[in-house]
Enzyme design. Structure first.
Site, mmCIF file in Angstrom:
data_model
loop_
_atom_site.group_PDB
_atom_site.id
_atom_site.type_symbol
_atom_site.label_atom_id
_atom_site.label_comp_id
_atom_site.label_asym_id
_atom_site.label_seq_id
_atom_site.Cartn_x
_atom_site.Cartn_y
_atom_site.Cartn_z
ATOM 1 N N ASN A 10 -14.793 133.346 67.315
ATOM 2 C CA ASN A 10 -16.187 133.549 66.884
ATOM 3 C C ASN A 10 -17.110 132.362 67.189
ATOM 4 O OD1 ASN A 10 -14.925 132.066 64.870
ATOM 5 N ND2 ASN A 10 -15.935 133.132 63.187
ATOM 6 N N GLU A 38 -8.348 125.361 59.106
ATOM 7 C CA GLU A 38 -9.470 126.091 58.509
ATOM 8 C C GLU A 38 -9.170 127.563 58.707
ATOM 9 O OE1 GLU A 38 -12.482 124.978 61.240
ATOM 10 O OE2 GLU A 38 -12.904 123.122 60.217
ATOM 11 N N CYS A 72 -16.577 133.027 59.300
ATOM 12 C CA CYS A 72 -15.702 132.731 58.157
ATOM 13 C C CYS A 72 -16.507 132.667 56.870
ATOM 14 C CB CYS A 72 -14.943 131.430 58.388
ATOM 15 S SG CYS A 72 -16.002 130.014 58.688
#
Ligand code: NAP
Length: 460
Positions: free
Chosen positions: A145, A242, A276
């Protein structure tokens, strides 16, 4: 006759057409192993360079990235369906982040320790000074992304601290990542200091994360992949991971509704919710619930979305919508797909049994749950497996702070949607949203280096 081996490639599939828009080398473990060896050799030289030498090369690379902005934005549009303006913004943020990080490296200093606090040691007998030294070869794995920004937030701190870095980009996002890599190479990064490896994760993934010459893994991606990497790498190297999120917004009855609507609509549907920190759940107090729902539906109707990353992802999102409906939710907007596009979708009455209530949806779907009191929402946020960000909308600033104190997520936003920007802020995910070391400009520099102590022992 040409008797060279054919180069194996992987097709990068367009979300728009489900057809190939480019190819990446399909490297196998032997080739990857050779590149890691070279990265290690290059590290031994690079660590001896000065911070100002490294800064000069990195800033040159970032100039080159800025000049390639238009071209990279077009690649992002083709391979991940990010609109051109958003692609350029991703590059702009990456340039800004680099400037913060280069400057923070220059400000990084060690400490001096004096031994005479310990009983029996004389003044000046033992004096220690600490400095930061690199770790070695860092492996960076990035998601589709933000393939440029999330590579930059690993490459720049790694190189500035004197490490070499091996980048494994996502397949979709791999073309833009290749261009980014070229910007560094043509700006004078020595061979092996930055290495690009592409290939199928099923073939090279475990090999990469368990390679003995890898000294640290910096990963951004889904929780499933993150957990897999943590498991197979067996704690042998530091991890900076992450992972996924289920960011929730709480809208209190005294909120500025216009502001909350603007923020939540953008938060939920920008880049089709494939962020996210997208708003993935809303808890709204019952007193304003009806007005809020009517107005958010109206506002979301015209929000333009593009295709999801793949047809597989589209099917997953549609299945989550069906599951929520089977568990009693009401679809008040959307629910339809056109090709890989899922229109902005809003469901109300989403309860704890629905996957949409507790799992991360990476698509433009917003579940709304009406709450009778704020503690109920805080409890749901704190017991979620994810803990990236959350947000609270209220005009009562005292209440906002009290709620923020009770919420257990890496970040709490007050009167804004969740989001990572600006990039000089720390960024932390708790529970299944992150593993290991924290992230930020200074935090990442510290994470990608270790403290080394030198002690001067004087005859006294
Ligand atoms: P993903 O499927 O987990 O993939 C992430 C990266 O891991 C890709 O480069 C992928 O390569 C690679 N990979 C997959 N399996 C691997 C394995 N066994 N070993 C080594 N590498 C492997 O995630 P995604 O779909 O690209 O990204 C979306 C996810 O990222 C969401 O969950 C989102 O919340 C999360 N994300 C988190 C943050 C954050 O800062 N917390 C930021 C952005 C995104 P291939 O392409 O070859 O599969």
């Amino acid at each position: 006759m040409d008797n060279t081996d054919p180069v194996l490639t992987i097709d990068v599939i367009s979300p728009h057409t489900n057809e190939s828009v480019g190819k990446l080398p399909d490297m196998k473990v032997d080739e990857v192993g050779g590149l890691i060896d070279k990265a290690h050799t290059a590290f031994l030289k690079w660590k001896e360079t000065t911070i100002s030498d490294r800064a000069e090369i990195v800033m040159k690379a970032i100039d080159s990235l800025e000049h390639s902005s238009e071209e990279i934005a077009h690649l992002l549009e083709q391979e991940i369906a990010k609109d051109i303006e958003a692609g350029k913004k991703e590059i702009e943020r990456s340039v800004e982040y680099t400037k913060f990080t280069v400057s923070a490296t220059k400000d990084l200093n060690g400490e001096v320790f004096f031994g005479d606090s310990s009983k029996g040691l004389k003044k000046g007998q033992k004096t220690g000074y600490s400095s930061r030294v690199p770790l070695g070869v860092i492996l960076a794995i990035t998601p589709f992304n933000y393939p440029v920004n999330l590579a930059i937030t690993k490459i720049v701190p790694a190189l500035m601290m004197g490490n070499s870095l091996v980048l494994k980009p996502p397949v979709q996002g791999g073309l833009a990542s290749t261009k980014l890599f070229e910007c560094f190479i043509k700006s004078g990064v020595p061979e092996g200091v930055l290495t690009l490896v592409t290939g199928r994760s099923s073939g090279i993934g475990d090999y990469l994360v368990t390679h003995p010459k890898i000294s640290m893994i910096a990963f951004t991606g889904s929780t499933v992949t993150g957990h897999h990497i943590a498991e197979v790498s067996k704690g042998k190297v530091p991890l900076l991971m992450e992972m996924g999120g289920k960011d929730s917004s709480i809208v209190l009855s005294d909120a500025d509704i216009e502001l909350a609507l603007d923020e939540i609509v953008k938060g939920a549907f920008t880049f089709c919710g494939q962020r996210c920190t997208a708003t993935k759940r809303v808890f709204v107090e019952s007193e304003i619930a009806q007005e809020f729902i009517e107005r958010i539906v109206e506002k979301s109707k015209t929000f333009k979305v593009g295709p999801l990353i793949s047809s597989v992802q589209k099917d997953l999102i549609l299945a989550m919508i069906e599951d929520a409906k089977a568990n009693g939710a009401r679809e008040v907007l959307g629910g339809q797909a056109q090709g890989n596009i899922v229109l902005p979708t809003i469901l109300t009455g989403v309860n704890e049994n629905a996957k949409l209530f507790y799992e991360e949806q990476f698509g433009p779907v917003l579940p709304i749950t009406i709450i009778q009191n704020v503690d109920q929402a805080v409890n749901w946020i704190n017991t979620s497996r994810y803990g990236l960000q959350s947000s609270v909308f209220t005009r009562d600033i005292d209440k906002a702070f009290s709620i923020a104190e009770k919420i257990d997520t890496g970040t709490v936003q007050i009167n804004a949607a969740c989001g990572r920007y600006p990039d000089n802020f720390p960024f932390v995910g708790v529970r299944d949203s992150g593993i290991g070391l924290p992230q930020g400009t200074k935090d990442t520099l510290l994470a990608m280096s270790r403290q080394k102590l030198t002690v001067i022992n004087k005859k006294v």
